[in-house]
Each structure stands twice: as C-alpha cells, then as structure tokens.
Design a protein around this motif. Structure first.
Motif, PDB file in Angstrom:
ATOM      1  N   ASP A 344      -2.294 -15.235   5.969  1.00 54.84           N
ATOM      2  CA  ASP A 344      -1.000 -15.615   5.685  1.00 54.84           C
ATOM      3  C   ASP A 344      -1.011 -16.973   4.720  1.00 54.84           C
ATOM      4  O   ASP A 344      -0.137 -17.343   3.933  1.00 54.84           O
ATOM      5  CB  ASP A 344      -0.479 -16.228   6.986  1.00 54.84           C
ATOM      6  N   PRO A 374       0.779  -7.388   2.189  1.00 52.39           N
ATOM      7  CA  PRO A 374       2.217  -7.140   2.439  1.00 52.39           C
ATOM      8  C   PRO A 374       2.626  -6.207   1.317  1.00 52.39           C
ATOM      9  O   PRO A 374       1.939  -6.055   0.274  1.00 52.39           O
ATOM     10  CB  PRO A 374       2.976  -8.677   2.323  1.00 52.39           C
ATOM     11  N   ASN A 375       3.890  -5.665   1.261  1.00 55.13           N
ATOM     12  CA  ASN A 375       4.345  -4.969   0.287  1.00 55.13           C
ATOM     13  C   ASN A 375       4.922  -5.834  -0.660  1.00 55.13           C
ATOM     14  O   ASN A 375       5.269  -6.929  -0.610  1.00 55.13           O
ATOM     15  CB  ASN A 375       5.648  -4.166   0.716  1.00 55.13           C
ATOM     16  N   SER A 376       4.911  -5.222  -2.196  1.00 59.80           N
ATOM     17  CA  SER A 376       5.112  -6.184  -3.256  1.00 59.80           C
ATOM     18  C   SER A 376       6.000  -5.298  -4.286  1.00 59.80           C
ATOM     19  O   SER A 376       5.930  -4.014  -4.160  1.00 59.80           O
ATOM     20  CB  SER A 376       3.943  -6.880  -3.906  1.00 59.80           C
ATOM     21  N   ARG A 399       1.929   0.276  -1.317  1.00 56.64           N
ATOM     22  CA  ARG A 399       2.023  -1.091  -1.249  1.00 56.64           C
ATOM     23  C   ARG A 399       3.023  -1.764  -2.107  1.00 56.64           C
ATOM     24  O   ARG A 399       3.129  -2.835  -2.184  1.00 56.64           O
ATOM     25  CB  ARG A 399       0.924  -2.070  -0.917  1.00 56.64           C
ATOM     26  N   TRP A 424       9.932  -3.790   2.451  1.00 56.04           N
ATOM     27  CA  TRP A 424       9.788  -5.368   2.982  1.00 56.04           C
ATOM     28  C   TRP A 424       8.619  -5.867   2.774  1.00 56.04           C
ATOM     29  O   TRP A 424       7.676  -5.470   3.399  1.00 56.04           O
ATOM     30  CB  TRP A 424      10.527  -5.304   4.344  1.00 56.04           C
TER      31      TRP A 424
END
Length: 483
Positions: A344, A374-376, A399, A424
């Motif tokens: 993170d 995370p998704n981008s 992703r 998201w």
C-alpha cells in the motif's frame, strides 16, 4: 435567506432550464450542428481562453493551445459518431406468429437518459472541462448537461460556458442545453437533484466516492460514472533494459515530469530488473528534470506531504531533481521484498511528478508483486523486439482498461476503438469508457416498442429507415447502403 438555500435555488434553476431545453428530443442533425458549432466557437476564442487558463492553472500557453485543438477535435469526433447513427443500436424484429411463443413486432433502440451532471477535472481545463469529453459525449447522446465548475479554473469555466451558450443559440439549439454551477455544496445539490439522470466525474477517489454514495442514496438512485485513482503500472523486461536502459529511463522521466505529472495515466509504479542499469539511468535522467508548478497550492502541499512520508521510511530510497522548489520530479526506489511487505505504501496514487521503481531479481518475484496490483486505467509492458510477453499480458490485462506496448500510457486518443476505464478504483464501472465513441453509452438507455403504430415510432425505427443508419433487422446487420 441562508447561503445553502440560495445555492439550492440556483442549482434548481439551472437544472430546470436544462431539463426544459428540449435537447433530449433533438434530432441527430441538431446534435451534429450543435457539436460542430461549439468546436468552432472554442477555436475562435482560443487566444482569450488560453490566456485565462494560463493565469489560473500554471500550464503553459503552448500546452493549453494544443488542448484547445484536442477539445475541438473531440467535439467534431462526436458529431461524426452521431452522424453514423450506429450508437443508437436500432433493431427490428417483425412479427412472426410461427415462433413459439408467437413473436410480436419488436423494435428497440437507445434513447437519452436526461440531464447529465458533469464534474470537471483540474488537470485538463479544456479537454475534461465545460466543453470536454463528458459534455461532448452527453450532448451527442441527446442529453442536456449541467457542468460543475472546477475551483482550479473558475473564470475559464464561466467564460467557456458563456461562449457555449452563444454558439448553441446561433446554431438554432437552446442555449440552456449547457448550464454551469459552482461550489462544493452546489455539486452535492446537483447530484441530488431529481431531474438529474446521470453523473460523470473525473477526479480523486475520495471526492468521487463521496459523490458516488450521494448518487446511490437518492430516493431514485442514478448511475455515477467516475474516473478515479490509477497507478498505471509498467513492467520493464530484462531484455528491454539490456537493449536500451538509458532510452527507457529518459522516456519514463519525460512523461512523469511533463506538466508536473498531473495526468491520470502517469506511470506511477515501474517494475524493472535489478542490476540492469535501468535504476541508475533513471537517476541520471532525474538530475536534468525540471520542476513545474502544480495546478494549485493545495495539490502542491499534498504532493510534498506524500514525498515527506515516503522519505521518512527506512525501506525505500527517495531521490529528487535538483534545486529546492516544491513539486520537483521525484523517484522512489524499493526492492520487491519491501514492496511485498507493505504494498500500500507504493500503490497509493500520487498526483504529481513522482514514480516508484521496484527492482525484481526473478520472474517469480515479479509475478508475486504483480498479483498485488489494484486495477488501473492502463498497464504498460516495455519489452525487446520480438520478445514473447504473453504471460505478462495475461496477468496485466484483467487489471487495466488499456494495455500498452512499446510506448507510454500518457496521451489518450479520441477514437472509435479507445477505452479509457477499468475496474475500481480506476473507475466506478469497468464496462464503460470516458473517452472514445462508446462513451455515449453511459448516457443512453434502451426502450423497446411492441406492436407500436407507426405514428408513435421514433424515426430510427421506421421501416423505411429515413435516417439511413445501420440497424439489425431480423438479426441481420443492415447497413445504410443496403436499406
């Protein structure tokens, strides 16, 4: 009378005028005429608008003038999409009593949702603002628009809205088809307004999430199309780094530092092979990178706070371009082990000229790190000529909304095949795009007519096909030249 009541009254008036403008029943030719008139008005006022924008945003006149051209081209592009007519998805199945059950006469097409609330972006004061992509696509769909002005360029927003009203009126379209409101409270009231049918938002994940919840908690929830945060990962293969580490490093720093890194597609996280020379080449390029003021003092404070937090960590190294100005280009370096221990810390998007480089020593290390992404909006693979990267593509494609090869993800072309979206937190709906021809789909909803008399049918569904648009008839695609 309280400021809140005045604000609410002002929003109600603007939305009411938009809803009563008649634009939702406009013809395709009306929309084409409106879009091309807006493009011409924007270009005619280029010098005036660029001067206002430069004073409000710190962006250079050259960059802003180019953005005016892009925005005018977007408007004309959507006029082309309207003229094609395929976006209506018109389909006709004539009655067939021989089927089980018997089939009635069915005719289906997409129609405009209604008033669309558009929240403008800070980093594109033209292309994602009053006459930007969301406004253009909503108008093309037949939806009147109420724009919430961005606090980073209020004078520009107001002047652009004035020019738009004049251009629409001159084109024979109601000037009320585009309205403007200003202020945080006005934005919330806009999303809550019962005559607003959809929201398009470009901005932070925090702000978008708050408005998303407002849209969802209404007595009649409405769709909220938000473009939010994106880290836009890049993978540099060992073969690519061996082939041209210096060239890749220079290219990366150029797109990270360009306009102070204030792009939603800025590469914010780069995975590169350890001991390949890429990391050293990036630091060499950083020495010559110039600082550029961020759009607002608030953004500058947030950027410096983020750099300070990372600099205080013991598991990463932070390097900055020369000088002591705020907003200097910054590179954060970490190992895969540090990334896996606290992903993170590096995954959080940083709006500004900062990128993080994570060094991997093996394919297994790289795969372990990519599994945590995370998704981008985008993902990028920089590989050598002829190198097989199908395994990396299989990992990254789910992703992101756009997978880039042999280049960098900044620069989002307005085109029929473009997709600017992602799951998201990149957007609130991965099935939709905010750029490209299919962005109209956000503001359209289907309606089917069963056994309808011809007098009530929309022109697009008449047997004679007077609009000469492509349609499905009995399941077969019929082009305008065939009908």
């Amino acid at each position: 009378m309280s400021d809140t009541v005045v604000q609410s009254s002002a929003v109600d008036a603007v939305v009411g005028r938009a809803a009563g403008s008649g634009f939702s029943s406009s013809s395709l030719s009306d929309r084409m005429r409106a879009l091309t008139a807006l493009a011409a008005a924007l270009e005619a006022a280029r010098d005036e608008l660029v001067a206002i924008a430069a004073a409000e945003t710190h962006l250079t006149p050259a960059r802003l003038s180019g953005e005016v051209t892009r925005t005018a081209n977007q408007l004309r592009f959507f006029a082309e999409v309207v003229g094609d007519g395929g976006f209506l998805e018109a389909a006709i199945d004539h009655a067939d009593p021989s089927t089980t059950p018997p089939r009635p006469d069915l005719r289906r097409m997409l129609r405009p949702l209604g008033v669309v609330a558009v929240f403008t972006a800070s980093n594109f004061p033209f292309a994602f603002s009053v006459l930007g992509n969301d406004t253009a696509s909503a108008l093309a769909a037949g939806c009147p628009v109420v724009v919430k002005a961005h606090p980073g360029h209020p004078r520009l927003s107001e002047r652009t809205a004035e020019l738009a009203a004049d251009a629409l009126a001159a084109a024979g379209v109601s000037a009320d088809a585009i309205g403007l409101v200003d202020g945080v409270d006005a934005g919330v009231e806009l999303v809550r307004h019962p005559l607003v049918a959809a929201v398009a938002f470009t901005g932070s994940e925090h702000g978008g999430r708050a408005l998303f919840e407002v849209a969802s908690s209404r007595p009649d929830p409405i769709p909220f199309y938000g473009e939010l945060g994106s880290i836009n990962p890049v993978v540099v293969t060992e073969a690519a780094a061996s082939e041209d580490a210096a060239g890749l490093a220079a290219g990366l720093l150029e797109v990270v530092a360009r306009d102070a890194g204030q792009f939603c597609t800025k590469p914010g996280l780069v995975f590169a092979p350890a001991d390949s020379g890429f990391g050293r080449a990036v630091h060499d390029a950083l020495a010559g990178a110039a600082a550029h003021p961020l759009l607002t003092t608030g953004m500058t404070r947030a950027f410096e706070h983020r750099v300070g937090d990372l600099s205080a960590r013991g598991d990463v190294a932070v390097a900055r371009a020369g000088g002591d100005a705020d907003g200097r280009p910054t590179v954060v370096s970490a190992t895969v082990a540090a990334f896996l221990a606290d992903p993170d810390a590096l995954i959080a998007e940083c709006f500004g000229p900062l990128t993080a480089i994570v060094s991997y020593a093996s394919d297994d290390e790289l795969r372990s790190a990519l599994a945590l992404l995370p998704n981008s909006l985008t993902a990028t693979i920089r590989s050598a000529q002829g190198e097989d990267v199908s395994d990396l593509a299989a990992i990254l494609a789910p992703r992101c909304g756009r997978l880039v090869f042999g280049g960098w993800p900044t620069g989002v072309a307005t085109a029929w095949a473009q997709h600017h979206g992602g799951a998201w937190p990149a957007t609130t709906g991965s099935q939709h795009t905010s750029v490209g021809a299919s962005s109209l789909r956000r503001f359209l909803t289907p309606v089917a007519y069963q056994n309808a008399p011809e007098a009530v049918l929309p022109t697009a569904l008449l047997d004679a096909n007077p609009l000469r648009i492509p349609r499905r008839e009995e399941g077969r695609l019929v082009l305008a030249t065939d009908s």
